[in-house]
Motif scaffolding. Sequence first.
Motif, PDB file in Angstrom:
ATOM      1  N   UNK A   1       1.213  13.591 -10.415  1.00 14.55           N
ATOM      2  CA  UNK A   1       1.167  15.153 -10.842  1.00 14.55           C
ATOM      3  C   UNK A   1       2.621  15.602 -11.403  1.00 14.55           C
ATOM      4  N   UNK A   2       3.472  14.651 -11.207  1.00 15.99           N
ATOM      5  CA  UNK A   2       5.106  15.075 -11.349  1.00 15.99           C
ATOM      6  C   UNK A   2       5.962  14.705 -10.305  1.00 15.99           C
ATOM      7  N   UNK A   3       7.015  15.220 -10.496  1.00 12.33           N
ATOM      8  CA  UNK A   3       8.171  15.188  -9.460  1.00 12.33           C
ATOM      9  C   UNK A   3       7.812  15.741  -8.306  1.00 12.33           C
ATOM     10  N   UNK A   4       8.574  14.883  -7.185  1.00  9.07           N
ATOM     11  CA  UNK A   4       8.238  15.291  -5.828  1.00  9.07           C
ATOM     12  C   UNK A   4       9.596  15.127  -5.230  1.00  9.07           C
ATOM     13  N   UNK A   5      10.137  15.697  -4.205  1.00  2.00           N
ATOM     14  CA  UNK A   5      11.055  15.623  -3.594  1.00  2.00           C
ATOM     15  C   UNK A   5      10.980  14.570  -2.246  1.00  2.00           C
ATOM     16  N   UNK A   6      11.882  13.751  -1.876  1.00  2.00           N
ATOM     17  CA  UNK A   6      11.962  12.911  -0.949  1.00  2.00           C
ATOM     18  C   UNK A   6      11.411  13.316   0.341  1.00  2.00           C
ATOM     19  N   UNK A   7      11.494  14.676   0.612  1.00  2.00           N
ATOM     20  CA  UNK A   7      10.970  15.485   1.694  1.00  2.00           C
ATOM     21  C   UNK A   7       9.479  15.478   1.783  1.00  2.00           C
ATOM     22  N   UNK A   8       9.043  15.819   0.323  1.00  2.00           N
ATOM     23  CA  UNK A   8       7.610  15.896   0.443  1.00  2.00           C
ATOM     24  C   UNK A   8       6.758  14.526   0.460  1.00  2.00           C
ATOM     25  N   UNK A   9       7.527  13.574  -0.067  1.00  2.00           N
ATOM     26  CA  UNK A   9       6.874  12.238   0.052  1.00  2.00           C
ATOM     27  C   UNK A   9       6.743  11.825   1.523  1.00  2.00           C
ATOM     28  N   UNK A  10       8.008  12.052   2.205  1.00  2.00           N
ATOM     29  CA  UNK A  10       8.028  11.495   3.607  1.00  2.00           C
ATOM     30  C   UNK A  10       6.990  12.415   4.302  1.00  2.00           C
ATOM     31  N   UNK A  11       6.709  13.712   4.070  1.00  2.00           N
ATOM     32  CA  UNK A  11       5.523  14.421   4.677  1.00  2.00           C
ATOM     33  C   UNK A  11       4.254  13.889   4.369  1.00  2.00           C
ATOM     34  N   UNK A  12       3.991  13.600   3.068  1.00  2.00           N
ATOM     35  CA  UNK A  12       2.652  12.968   2.645  1.00  2.00           C
ATOM     36  C   UNK A  12       2.366  11.756   3.323  1.00  2.00           C
ATOM     37  N   UNK A  13       3.436  10.874   3.473  1.00  2.00           N
ATOM     38  CA  UNK A  13       3.348   9.838   3.942  1.00  2.00           C
ATOM     39  C   UNK A  13       3.215   9.505   5.376  1.00  2.00           C
ATOM     40  N   UNK A  14       3.807  10.606   6.111  1.00  2.00           N
ATOM     41  CA  UNK A  14       4.048  10.549   7.570  1.00  2.00           C
ATOM     42  C   UNK A  14       4.954   9.404   7.854  1.00  2.00           C
TER      43      UNK A  14
ATOM     44  N   UNK B   1       0.804  -1.090  -0.010  1.00  8.87           N
ATOM     45  CA  UNK B   1      -0.103  -0.016  -0.231  1.00  8.87           C
ATOM     46  C   UNK B   1       0.676   1.202   0.165  1.00  8.87           C
ATOM     47  N   UNK B   2       1.785   1.355   0.738  1.00 10.09           N
ATOM     48  CA  UNK B   2       2.822   2.505   0.791  1.00 10.09           C
ATOM     49  C   UNK B   2       3.404   2.864  -0.656  1.00 10.09           C
ATOM     50  N   UNK B   3       3.842   1.607  -1.478  1.00 10.54           N
ATOM     51  CA  UNK B   3       4.392   2.001  -2.512  1.00 10.54           C
ATOM     52  C   UNK B   3       3.326   2.374  -3.549  1.00 10.54           C
ATOM     53  N   UNK B   4       2.061   1.812  -3.406  1.00  9.91           N
ATOM     54  CA  UNK B   4       0.836   2.027  -4.423  1.00  9.91           C
ATOM     55  C   UNK B   4       0.584   3.785  -4.352  1.00  9.91           C
ATOM     56  N   UNK B   5       0.726   4.159  -2.765  1.00  6.43           N
ATOM     57  CA  UNK B   5       0.486   5.442  -2.492  1.00  6.43           C
ATOM     58  C   UNK B   5       1.435   6.277  -3.124  1.00  6.43           C
ATOM     59  N   UNK B   6       2.697   6.020  -3.248  1.00  4.90           N
ATOM     60  CA  UNK B   6       3.804   6.716  -3.675  1.00  4.90           C
ATOM     61  C   UNK B   6       3.399   6.979  -5.253  1.00  4.90           C
ATOM     62  N   UNK B   7       3.277   5.824  -5.886  1.00  6.33           N
ATOM     63  CA  UNK B   7       2.831   6.092  -7.397  1.00  6.33           C
ATOM     64  C   UNK B   7       1.712   7.135  -7.536  1.00  6.33           C
ATOM     65  N   UNK B   8       0.689   7.203  -6.616  1.00  2.38           N
ATOM     66  CA  UNK B   8      -0.365   8.130  -6.882  1.00  2.38           C
ATOM     67  C   UNK B   8       0.093   9.442  -6.407  1.00  2.38           C
ATOM     68  N   UNK B   9       1.030   9.542  -5.440  1.00  2.00           N
ATOM     69  CA  UNK B   9       1.634  11.001  -5.319  1.00  2.00           C
ATOM     70  C   UNK B   9       2.238  11.617  -6.366  1.00  2.00           C
TER      71      UNK B   9
ATOM     72  N   UNK C   1      11.000   1.970   0.304  1.00  2.00           N
ATOM     73  CA  UNK C   1      10.046   1.768  -0.577  1.00  2.00           C
ATOM     74  C   UNK C   1      10.322   2.533  -2.151  1.00  2.00           C
ATOM     75  N   UNK C   2      11.021   3.621  -2.184  1.00  2.00           N
ATOM     76  CA  UNK C   2      11.341   4.169  -3.475  1.00  2.00           C
ATOM     77  C   UNK C   2      12.483   3.173  -3.930  1.00  2.00           C
ATOM     78  N   UNK C   3      13.306   2.983  -3.231  1.00  2.00           N
ATOM     79  CA  UNK C   3      14.155   1.885  -3.894  1.00  2.00           C
ATOM     80  C   UNK C   3      13.822   0.642  -4.673  1.00  2.00           C
ATOM     81  N   UNK C   4      12.639   0.195  -3.957  1.00  2.00           N
ATOM     82  CA  UNK C   4      12.044  -0.968  -4.603  1.00  2.00           C
ATOM     83  C   UNK C   4      11.257  -0.579  -5.845  1.00  2.00           C
ATOM     84  N   UNK C   5      10.822   0.536  -5.687  1.00  2.00           N
ATOM     85  CA  UNK C   5       9.893   1.073  -6.941  1.00  2.00           C
ATOM     86  C   UNK C   5      10.989   1.468  -7.894  1.00  2.00           C
TER      87      UNK C   5
END
Length: 118
Positions: free
Chosen positions: A56-69, A45-53, A78-82
Amino acid sequence: MAQKINGKCRPDPEQISRLQNILSSIPSEEEFYQNSEILKALSDPTRLKIIYLLQEGELCVCEIMHALEKPQSTVSHHLNILKNAGFIKWRKAGIWIHYQLSCPEILEHIQEITTMMK
């Protein structure tokens, strides 16, 4: 029609021929392994959520961390697996790494598959 020989079910010659034709047209064991690794990358589920995030385009790791908490180590895992599965690509900007989908259409395909299975 399958035959019983010594109490065991065995395919008849026509069935064996049909099976050989099927087996000759399916992917190799290596391709099955590669495909299963790709699909496993989407099975979290976390990796799917990253795909959805990233839709809309590029995101910084810090933005992904914030969105996923979630902490940096978890997000990086998770990013490495993707990334290894080929779903995302990255670029470094200063101390941060920015990610984007390798193929933006992937989300449409994921939605198509999940809709078909409901």
